[in-house]
Design an enzyme around this catalytic site. Sequence first.
Site, mmCIF file in Angstrom:
data_model
loop_
_atom_site.group_PDB
_atom_site.id
_atom_site.type_symbol
_atom_site.label_atom_id
_atom_site.label_comp_id
_atom_site.label_asym_id
_atom_site.label_seq_id
_atom_site.Cartn_x
_atom_site.Cartn_y
_atom_site.Cartn_z
ATOM 1 N N LYS A 22 -39.786 33.607 19.519
ATOM 2 C CA LYS A 22 -38.747 32.692 19.008
ATOM 3 C C LYS A 22 -37.853 33.423 18.002
ATOM 4 O O LYS A 22 -36.637 33.337 18.055
ATOM 5 C CB LYS A 22 -39.404 31.481 18.335
ATOM 6 C CG LYS A 22 -38.435 30.587 17.574
ATOM 7 C CD LYS A 22 -39.136 29.470 16.841
ATOM 8 C CE LYS A 22 -39.520 29.800 15.435
ATOM 9 N NZ LYS A 22 -38.453 29.602 14.434
ATOM 10 N N ASN A 23 -38.487 34.164 17.077
ATOM 11 C CA ASN A 23 -37.727 34.797 15.997
ATOM 12 C C ASN A 23 -36.886 35.987 16.466
ATOM 13 O O ASN A 23 -36.006 36.444 15.736
ATOM 14 C CB ASN A 23 -38.665 35.227 14.862
ATOM 15 C CG ASN A 23 -39.195 34.032 14.091
ATOM 16 O OD1 ASN A 23 -38.671 32.922 14.210
ATOM 17 N ND2 ASN A 23 -40.244 34.225 13.311
ATOM 18 N N ARG A 94 -32.938 26.435 10.779
ATOM 19 C CA ARG A 94 -32.426 27.455 9.858
ATOM 20 C C ARG A 94 -31.645 28.560 10.589
ATOM 21 O O ARG A 94 -30.637 29.057 10.096
ATOM 22 C CB ARG A 94 -33.660 28.070 9.187
ATOM 23 C CG ARG A 94 -33.322 29.040 8.133
ATOM 24 C CD ARG A 94 -33.452 28.423 6.777
ATOM 25 N NE ARG A 94 -32.657 29.180 5.864
ATOM 26 C CZ ARG A 94 -31.878 28.633 4.942
ATOM 27 N NH1 ARG A 94 -31.792 27.350 4.835
ATOM 28 N NH2 ARG A 94 -31.184 29.381 4.136
ATOM 29 N N CYS A 118 -37.439 24.256 8.162
ATOM 30 C CA CYS A 118 -38.671 23.914 7.448
ATOM 31 C C CYS A 118 -38.432 23.818 5.941
ATOM 32 O O CYS A 118 -37.671 24.595 5.377
ATOM 33 C CB CYS A 118 -39.733 24.990 7.703
ATOM 34 S SG CYS A 118 -40.409 24.951 9.363
ATOM 35 N N ARG A 123 -34.671 29.377 0.305
ATOM 36 C CA ARG A 123 -34.105 30.199 1.390
ATOM 37 C C ARG A 123 -32.572 30.167 1.383
ATOM 38 O O ARG A 123 -31.944 29.731 2.340
ATOM 39 C CB ARG A 123 -34.621 29.714 2.752
ATOM 40 C CG ARG A 123 -36.121 29.755 2.848
ATOM 41 C CD ARG A 123 -36.598 30.174 4.195
ATOM 42 N NE ARG A 123 -36.608 29.105 5.150
ATOM 43 C CZ ARG A 123 -37.099 29.217 6.376
ATOM 44 N NH1 ARG A 123 -37.614 30.340 6.784
ATOM 45 N NH2 ARG A 123 -37.083 28.214 7.205
ATOM 46 N N LYS A 163 -32.045 41.850 -2.125
ATOM 47 C CA LYS A 163 -33.418 41.476 -1.772
ATOM 48 C C LYS A 163 -33.532 41.587 -0.257
ATOM 49 O O LYS A 163 -32.573 41.314 0.464
ATOM 50 C CB LYS A 163 -33.661 40.030 -2.225
ATOM 51 C CG LYS A 163 -35.108 39.622 -2.173
ATOM 52 C CD LYS A 163 -35.298 38.205 -2.680
ATOM 53 C CE LYS A 163 -36.753 37.780 -2.470
ATOM 54 N NZ LYS A 163 -36.951 36.362 -2.620
ATOM 55 N N VAL A 166 -34.423 38.828 6.168
ATOM 56 C CA VAL A 166 -34.381 38.965 7.629
ATOM 57 C C VAL A 166 -33.067 38.423 8.181
ATOM 58 O O VAL A 166 -32.331 39.117 8.886
ATOM 59 C CB VAL A 166 -35.596 38.247 8.286
ATOM 60 C CG1 VAL A 166 -35.440 38.182 9.805
ATOM 61 C CG2 VAL A 166 -36.893 38.974 7.935
ATOM 62 N N ASP A 307 -45.499 34.056 7.804
ATOM 63 C CA ASP A 307 -45.716 33.105 8.908
ATOM 64 C C ASP A 307 -47.179 33.049 9.375
ATOM 65 O O ASP A 307 -47.523 32.234 10.224
ATOM 66 C CB ASP A 307 -44.810 33.462 10.097
ATOM 67 C CG ASP A 307 -43.387 32.945 9.913
ATOM 68 O OD1 ASP A 307 -43.143 32.252 8.908
ATOM 69 O OD2 ASP A 307 -42.527 33.226 10.754
ATOM 70 N N ARG A 399 -41.335 23.244 17.726
ATOM 71 C CA ARG A 399 -40.196 24.105 17.395
ATOM 72 C C ARG A 399 -40.503 25.571 17.668
ATOM 73 O O ARG A 399 -39.598 26.355 17.929
ATOM 74 C CB ARG A 399 -39.812 23.951 15.918
ATOM 75 C CG ARG A 399 -39.022 22.685 15.604
ATOM 76 C CD ARG A 399 -38.525 22.689 14.165
ATOM 77 N NE ARG A 399 -37.950 23.969 13.853
ATOM 78 C CZ ARG A 399 -38.168 24.643 12.731
ATOM 79 N NH1 ARG A 399 -38.949 24.146 11.804
ATOM 80 N NH2 ARG A 399 -37.598 25.811 12.524
#
Length: 419
Positions: A22-23, A94, A118, A123, A163, A166, A307, A399
């Site tokens: 998914k990511n 997101r 989430c 974030r 910082k 991702v 995660d 999800r």
Amino acid sequence: MDKFLINGPCKIKGNVSISGSKNASLPILAATLLFDKPVVIKNLPRVRDINTMLNLLKSLGSKIILSRDKKTAKIINKKNMKTFASYSLVKTMRGSILVLGPLISKYHKSKISLPGGCLIGARPVNYHLTALKKLGMKYELKDGYILAKSKGKLVGTTINFPKISVGATENSIIAACLAKGKTVLKNCAIEPEIKDLTNFLNKSGAKIKWKGRVCKIIGVNSLNETEYSVMADRIEAGTFCVAATLAKGNLQINNFNPKIIGTEIKLLKKVGAKIKSSENKILIKGPEKIKAIKSIKTKEFPGIPTDLQAQLMVLMCKAVGKSSITESIFENRFMHVAELQRLGAKINIKNNTATIEGNTKFIGAELMSSDLRASVALVLAAVVSTGKSYINRIYHLDRGYEKIENKLKKIGVKIKRLK
């Protein structure tokens, strides 16, 4: 609203195949907005976030042809694409912010809702916005939307992320592909999913090179028609590794490169799991007694991923002795703790560290999911609980995990989806 009924304790045994990531799929799908020519993306996971991203692309004007199993998408962009991403589409995910970079890079304007997803901490999207601003994007925030534009092409520059982020790394890479000249990104996130994105873009004619946490991109005028297969999901693979370790399992995990989760495998060996890895599979046997690990800390790749923090907490609840987990990525990611306590866990939280007593005898209960990874942790806890557990609000799970109940049933978990 759907919920799971799990009748524990269950012993895990058999084979499981890992779905596409998914990511990795989300930034790759967002990057297809850069293309004038058709793109075929294979090995997409059939999860809710992917449907949301495909619907978002459709709303922008992409034509999407899905294969019968919905794991391959052919994406054809119109000449005149829309550049408005509405709140109704963006609020649940997101990853929607990832369309900002390609829209600005290709069409020089965008109106995109600030994203949802989430509830695991702030974030903020400021790293995305600051980086894109350095490339030439001007923006204002108005009524919950980012109104952005650029005068013609973005222009390559050097960006030093304050910082590691991702999403900001992904957005900047995608945007820089069509920018004028050279972009140098420093202090980048280097997760495997980001490398998958850059592999996809390079295959399509982009010029991207990595050296440690530095990414150099030389802009090109256009990208070529391409076909690409998304990598397998390392969080799903890690979750099944934890499940096997937790439930005295004997599990073969297929369709996955074990090198990607080297840190996690080392940790699971420390707690007593017997693990054999080969090129595309993992054989894992859970121990009779799980050893506690005094201190686990989540970190950016190649560290322990945030995660997997909730899943590892369940594992430490069943370990012999005291352990602690420090969450260093997100400030609000212990929402599963109260639910684990309902099952009988003894966990104490101070700041961003959870101290876990261990030797927990989980007793089934009614539970509530709060976010994607917390949901799967509750499933794992229910698998090793005595009696029935009901897990509510499992839309969070849908999800990010493809038909998880079917995969769990095949390996011995007594699980039912109830409407």
